[in-house]
Design a protein around this motif. Structure first.
Motif, PDB file in Angstrom:
ATOM      1  N   ARG A  18       0.412  -1.280  -0.243  1.00 33.70           N
ATOM      2  CA  ARG A  18       0.403  -0.008   0.258  1.00 33.70           C
ATOM      3  C   ARG A  18       0.402   0.997  -0.139  1.00 33.70           C
ATOM      4  O   ARG A  18       0.603   2.261  -0.884  1.00 33.70           O
ATOM      5  CB  ARG A  18      -1.539  -0.128   1.249  1.00 33.70           C
ATOM      6  CG  ARG A  18      -1.919  -0.945   1.030  1.00 33.70           C
ATOM      7  CD  ARG A  18      -2.916  -1.601   2.561  1.00 33.70           C
ATOM      8  NE  ARG A  18      -3.928  -2.213   2.266  1.00 33.70           N
ATOM      9  CZ  ARG A  18      -4.190  -2.252   2.861  1.00 33.70           C
ATOM     10  NH1 ARG A  18      -3.972  -3.231   3.999  1.00 33.70           N
ATOM     11  NH2 ARG A  18      -5.074  -3.605   2.298  1.00 33.70           N
ATOM     12  N   LEU A  22       0.753   4.248  -2.283  1.00 32.01           N
ATOM     13  CA  LEU A  22       0.385   6.073  -2.821  1.00 32.01           C
ATOM     14  C   LEU A  22       1.743   6.727  -3.531  1.00 32.01           C
ATOM     15  O   LEU A  22       1.820   7.513  -3.780  1.00 32.01           O
ATOM     16  CB  LEU A  22       0.747   6.225  -1.244  1.00 32.01           C
ATOM     17  CG  LEU A  22      -0.087   5.211  -0.796  1.00 32.01           C
ATOM     18  CD1 LEU A  22      -0.643   6.110   1.221  1.00 32.01           C
ATOM     19  CD2 LEU A  22      -1.921   5.902  -0.590  1.00 32.01           C
TER      20      LEU A  22
ATOM     21  N   SER B  17      -8.048  -2.280   7.473  1.00 32.82           N
ATOM     22  CA  SER B  17      -7.986  -1.433   6.687  1.00 32.82           C
ATOM     23  C   SER B  17      -7.672  -1.195   5.596  1.00 32.82           C
ATOM     24  O   SER B  17      -7.602  -0.084   4.831  1.00 32.82           O
ATOM     25  CB  SER B  17      -6.126  -2.127   7.648  1.00 32.82           C
ATOM     26  OG  SER B  17      -6.331  -3.082   7.280  1.00 32.82           O
ATOM     27  N   ALA B  18      -8.589  -2.760   5.007  1.00 30.44           N
ATOM     28  CA  ALA B  18      -9.060  -2.533   3.795  1.00 30.44           C
ATOM     29  C   ALA B  18      -9.435  -1.140   3.590  1.00 30.44           C
ATOM     30  O   ALA B  18      -9.642  -0.342   2.560  1.00 30.44           O
ATOM     31  CB  ALA B  18      -9.216  -4.107   2.962  1.00 30.44           C
ATOM     32  N   THR B  19     -10.416  -1.285   3.945  1.00 32.04           N
ATOM     33  CA  THR B  19     -11.396  -0.026   3.654  1.00 32.04           C
ATOM     34  C   THR B  19     -10.744   1.051   3.931  1.00 32.04           C
ATOM     35  O   THR B  19     -11.100   2.773   2.619  1.00 32.04           O
ATOM     36  CB  THR B  19     -13.065  -0.158   4.811  1.00 32.04           C
ATOM     37  OG1 THR B  19     -13.298  -1.892   4.923  1.00 32.04           O
ATOM     38  CG2 THR B  19     -13.536   1.063   4.485  1.00 32.04           C
ATOM     39  N   PHE B  21      -7.916   1.465   3.137  1.00 36.75           N
ATOM     40  CA  PHE B  21      -6.871   2.374   2.941  1.00 36.75           C
ATOM     41  C   PHE B  21      -7.735   2.679   1.099  1.00 36.75           C
ATOM     42  O   PHE B  21      -7.507   3.419   0.139  1.00 36.75           O
ATOM     43  CB  PHE B  21      -5.538   0.239   2.159  1.00 36.75           C
ATOM     44  CG  PHE B  21      -4.995   0.932   1.173  1.00 36.75           C
ATOM     45  CD1 PHE B  21      -3.900   2.083   1.233  1.00 36.75           C
ATOM     46  CD2 PHE B  21      -4.939   0.056  -0.600  1.00 36.75           C
ATOM     47  CE1 PHE B  21      -3.332   2.189   0.104  1.00 36.75           C
ATOM     48  CE2 PHE B  21      -4.186   0.690  -1.123  1.00 36.75           C
ATOM     49  CZ  PHE B  21      -3.262   1.620  -1.154  1.00 36.75           C
ATOM     50  N   ARG B  22      -8.603   2.142   0.540  1.00 37.72           N
ATOM     51  CA  ARG B  22      -8.982   2.520  -0.081  1.00 37.72           C
ATOM     52  C   ARG B  22      -9.512   3.972  -0.377  1.00 37.72           C
ATOM     53  O   ARG B  22      -9.630   4.742  -1.484  1.00 37.72           O
ATOM     54  CB  ARG B  22     -10.465   1.769  -0.172  1.00 37.72           C
ATOM     55  CG  ARG B  22     -11.498   2.319  -1.793  1.00 37.72           C
ATOM     56  CD  ARG B  22     -11.104   1.718  -2.563  1.00 37.72           C
ATOM     57  NE  ARG B  22     -10.590   0.347  -3.050  1.00 37.72           N
ATOM     58  CZ  ARG B  22     -11.133  -0.606  -3.662  1.00 37.72           C
ATOM     59  NH1 ARG B  22     -12.788  -0.038  -3.518  1.00 37.72           N
ATOM     60  NH2 ARG B  22     -11.166  -1.642  -3.888  1.00 37.72           N
ATOM     61  N   ILE B  24      -8.195   6.428   1.146  1.00 38.28           N
ATOM     62  CA  ILE B  24      -6.437   6.915   1.769  1.00 38.28           C
ATOM     63  C   ILE B  24      -6.408   6.585  -0.246  1.00 38.28           C
ATOM     64  O   ILE B  24      -5.754   7.965  -0.232  1.00 38.28           O
ATOM     65  CB  ILE B  24      -5.510   6.388   2.222  1.00 38.28           C
ATOM     66  CG1 ILE B  24      -5.913   6.014   3.916  1.00 38.28           C
ATOM     67  CG2 ILE B  24      -4.409   7.101   2.043  1.00 38.28           C
ATOM     68  CD1 ILE B  24      -5.657   5.311   4.903  1.00 38.28           C
ATOM     69  N   MET B  25      -6.072   5.351  -0.644  1.00 34.84           N
ATOM     70  CA  MET B  25      -5.910   5.914  -1.894  1.00 34.84           C
ATOM     71  C   MET B  25      -6.441   7.314  -2.603  1.00 34.84           C
ATOM     72  O   MET B  25      -6.174   7.287  -3.629  1.00 34.84           O
ATOM     73  CB  MET B  25      -5.570   4.705  -2.210  1.00 34.84           C
ATOM     74  CG  MET B  25      -5.358   4.561  -4.515  1.00 34.84           C
ATOM     75  SD  MET B  25      -5.688   2.552  -4.475  1.00 34.84           S
ATOM     76  CE  MET B  25      -6.968   2.007  -4.989  1.00 34.84           C
ATOM     77  N   ASN B  26      -7.809   6.790  -2.326  1.00 35.14           N
ATOM     78  CA  ASN B  26      -8.378   7.653  -3.727  1.00 35.14           C
ATOM     79  C   ASN B  26      -8.337   8.683  -2.924  1.00 35.14           C
ATOM     80  O   ASN B  26      -8.426   9.832  -4.134  1.00 35.14           O
ATOM     81  CB  ASN B  26      -9.863   7.470  -2.815  1.00 35.14           C
ATOM     82  CG  ASN B  26     -11.118   6.454  -3.899  1.00 35.14           C
ATOM     83  OD1 ASN B  26     -10.581   5.654  -5.165  1.00 35.14           O
ATOM     84  ND2 ASN B  26     -11.501   5.431  -3.360  1.00 35.14           N
ATOM     85  N   MET B  28      -5.589  10.146  -2.316  1.00 35.47           N
ATOM     86  CA  MET B  28      -4.639  10.405  -2.763  1.00 35.47           C
ATOM     87  C   MET B  28      -4.255  10.776  -4.765  1.00 35.47           C
ATOM     88  O   MET B  28      -3.808  11.818  -5.005  1.00 35.47           O
ATOM     89  CB  MET B  28      -3.099   9.409  -2.629  1.00 35.47           C
ATOM     90  CG  MET B  28      -1.896   9.581  -3.216  1.00 35.47           C
ATOM     91  SD  MET B  28      -0.918  11.186  -2.402  1.00 35.47           S
ATOM     92  CE  MET B  28      -0.449  10.637  -0.858  1.00 35.47           C
ATOM     93  N   THR B  56      -2.789   2.091   9.236  1.00 37.75           N
ATOM     94  CA  THR B  56      -2.908   1.292   8.123  1.00 37.75           C
ATOM     95  C   THR B  56      -1.930   1.297   7.651  1.00 37.75           C
ATOM     96  O   THR B  56      -1.231   0.426   6.479  1.00 37.75           O
ATOM     97  CB  THR B  56      -4.464   1.689   7.536  1.00 37.75           C
ATOM     98  OG1 THR B  56      -4.973   2.116   7.689  1.00 37.75           O
ATOM     99  CG2 THR B  56      -4.285   1.099   5.832  1.00 37.75           C
TER     100      THR B  56
END
Lengths: 289, 192
Positions: A18, A22, B17-19, B21-22, B24-26, B28, B56
């Motif tokens: 992850r 990023l 953490s999967a939810t 991270f989604r 967080i990635m969105n 970024m 996460t």
């Protein structure tokens, strides 16, 4: 309840992937090194894509997996089942129903939307690798933005063949900075890379992750007098009559007989459902078989 | 170590953490977009969004810098128990968290190297609130332009000028999160 941790990988591995994703999104087109794990499938079968998918999958996702556009080939079926088993997520073959799409060598014909993520399986992430085998050198070339060698390669194409003969893995420049290998997608798909969805690239054996955020400039390298052309086989799909899709050539007998069909099986099927019939097609649901 | 340091982590680490991270990635991938991140129940001083992000992304392999008021025993204990991340000075940090003024100056953080621009710090800026107004942002991930309430303007412009080097930023307030990668070009919004 699955006996595996969610999506197979352990949490520490997912965190490492992850973080790489990023940084990849923050530096579009730059290949971020990551500690690729052994996966329960051989290198070359999408271990990079599988690890990226595993790291960004959530329990609410619907996954679609395609191999050269097809949902029903061995690689696609086995990866789809892998995640069904280890992540207990929903799977689909319909592009519009999917939230995460893992792909080997194609971009779906249907435009992707903002809520979708496209994960590419990448064999050789370094676009300069066949021109310069040493990693230490290619890394310097990226750092110095020294991409002349790639233009020489395309120029040699023109001098030998009269046109740029690179038909797949056609190099692109992302946001005016990094030259990137779009994975071995046909160059027909290159213009689609400026899309609304997030694009993530995973190379397992080569241990690299890279990414393109939505609406990012992706330019296929070319020359003023030999502009880039998104090429495809002439003709229309024999099943659904589409003349705007990427076509696969299928050999049908020993006498040189052949037909062209859409490489994107879901797109072809939905067109047939909508009543489009190609030269050798039958109305949907009335297959001779 | 206080007993309270042991609670407040993810109770289902894989799913939460999967939810997280989604989201967080969105953010970024789409600078300026504000999303919600939850899961952690942090000690006083840390926001839900920032602490969920740390749970996460951080582990014993990531060096973490606590800026200013956040460098307390309670927060150190909580983060050490839940992530194992070593707490380090700003110059060595992979992640740094704090209020904007406490995180300054920006020049003390790693910006990566020409050959490895990914080896740069990610700053998590705790904000009183986040709003889609203020500075105008353009760049990768943004269709035309968006607005986000940044705590400053010039440091982000200087950071963007370093591309492909530079720091990346998350902004957190309560359970809200937004991000600003080095590729985003911030400009002051002209007055109407």
């Amino acid at each position: 309840m699955s006996d595996y941790n969610f999506a197979y990988l352990d949490e520490q591995t997912k965190r490492m992937i992850r973080r790489a994703i990023l940084k990849g999104l923050a530096i579009p087109g730059y290949q971020v090194p990551f500690a690729s794990r052994e996966m329960p499938m051989p290198y070359g079968w999408g271990t990079g894509g599988v690890q990226v998918t595993a790291a960004c999958l959530t329990p609410d996702d619907t996954l679609k997996v395609i191999d050269q556009g097809a949902d029903d080939t061995t690689n696609a079926v086995s990866i789809r089942r892998f995640f069904e088993k280890t992540a207990a997520i929903n799977v689909t073959q319909a592009t519009s129903d999917a939230t995460v799409i893992q792909t080997r060598h194609r971009i779906p014909e249907e435009p992707l939307n903002e809520d979708q993520i496209l994960v590419y399986q990448v064999p050789i992430p370094e676009p300069l690798r066949f021109l310069e085998p040493r990693e230490t050198e290619t890394r310097k070339m990226h750092a110095l933005e020294e991409y002349g060698l790639m233009h020489v390669k395309l120029f040699e194409d023109i001098s030998q063949h009269g046109q740029i003969a690179t038909a797949y893995a056609y190099p692109v420049k992302v946001e005016g900075r990094y030259v990137m290998d779009p994975s071995p997608i046909p160059r027909f798909d290159n213009p689609k890379m400026e899309m609304a969805a997030i694009q993530l690239f995973g190379a397992g054996r080569e241990q690299r992750i890279y990414a393109i955020p939505p609406y990012t400039q992706v330019v296929s390298l070319d020359f003023d007098d030999y502009p880039f052309e998104a090429s495809k086989a002439e003709g229309a799909c024999a099943l659904c009559a589409a003349d705007h899709t990427y076509l696969d050539e299928v050999i049908v007998d020993d006498d040189g007989g052949r037909m062209f069909v859409c490489s994107d099986t879901d797109y072809c099927e939905s067109r047939r459902q909508a009543g489009h019939i190609g030269e050798q097609g039958t109305p949907y649901g009335k297959d001779a078989a | 170590m206080e007993l309270s340091a042991l609670s407040g982590g993810f109770d289902n680490a894989a799913h939460q953490s999967a939810t997280a991270f989604r989201a967080i990635m969105n953010v970024m991938a789409r600078p300026g977009v504000i999303e919600t991140v939850t899961g952690a129940v942090p000690p006083k001083g840390l926001s839900v969004a920032a602490s969920s992000l740390l749970l996460t992304l951080c582990d014993p392999e990531t060096k973490l810098h606590l800026a200013g008021d956040l460098d307390t025993k309670t927060i150190r204990d909580w983060l050490t128990f839940h992530t194992g991340a070593p707490i380090v000075p700003a110059a060595q940090a992979d992640f740094a968290i704090g209020a904007w003024d406490d995180l300054m100056p920006l020049t003390q953080y790693a910006i990566g190297t020409d050959q490895y621009p990914d080896r740069s710090a990610t700053l998590i800026v705790e904000m009183p609130e986040l709003a889609q107004s203020g500075t105008t942002l353009t760049g990768p991930g943004i269709k035309d332009s968006v607005q986000l309430s940044l705590p400053a303007l010039e440091p982000f412009q200087l950071n963007a000028a370093l591309f492909p080097l530079g720091c990346d930023f998350f902004f957190t307030a309560g359970d809200q999160i937004a991000a600003l990668p080095r590729t985003t070009k911030p400009e002051s919004t002209p007055c109407m």
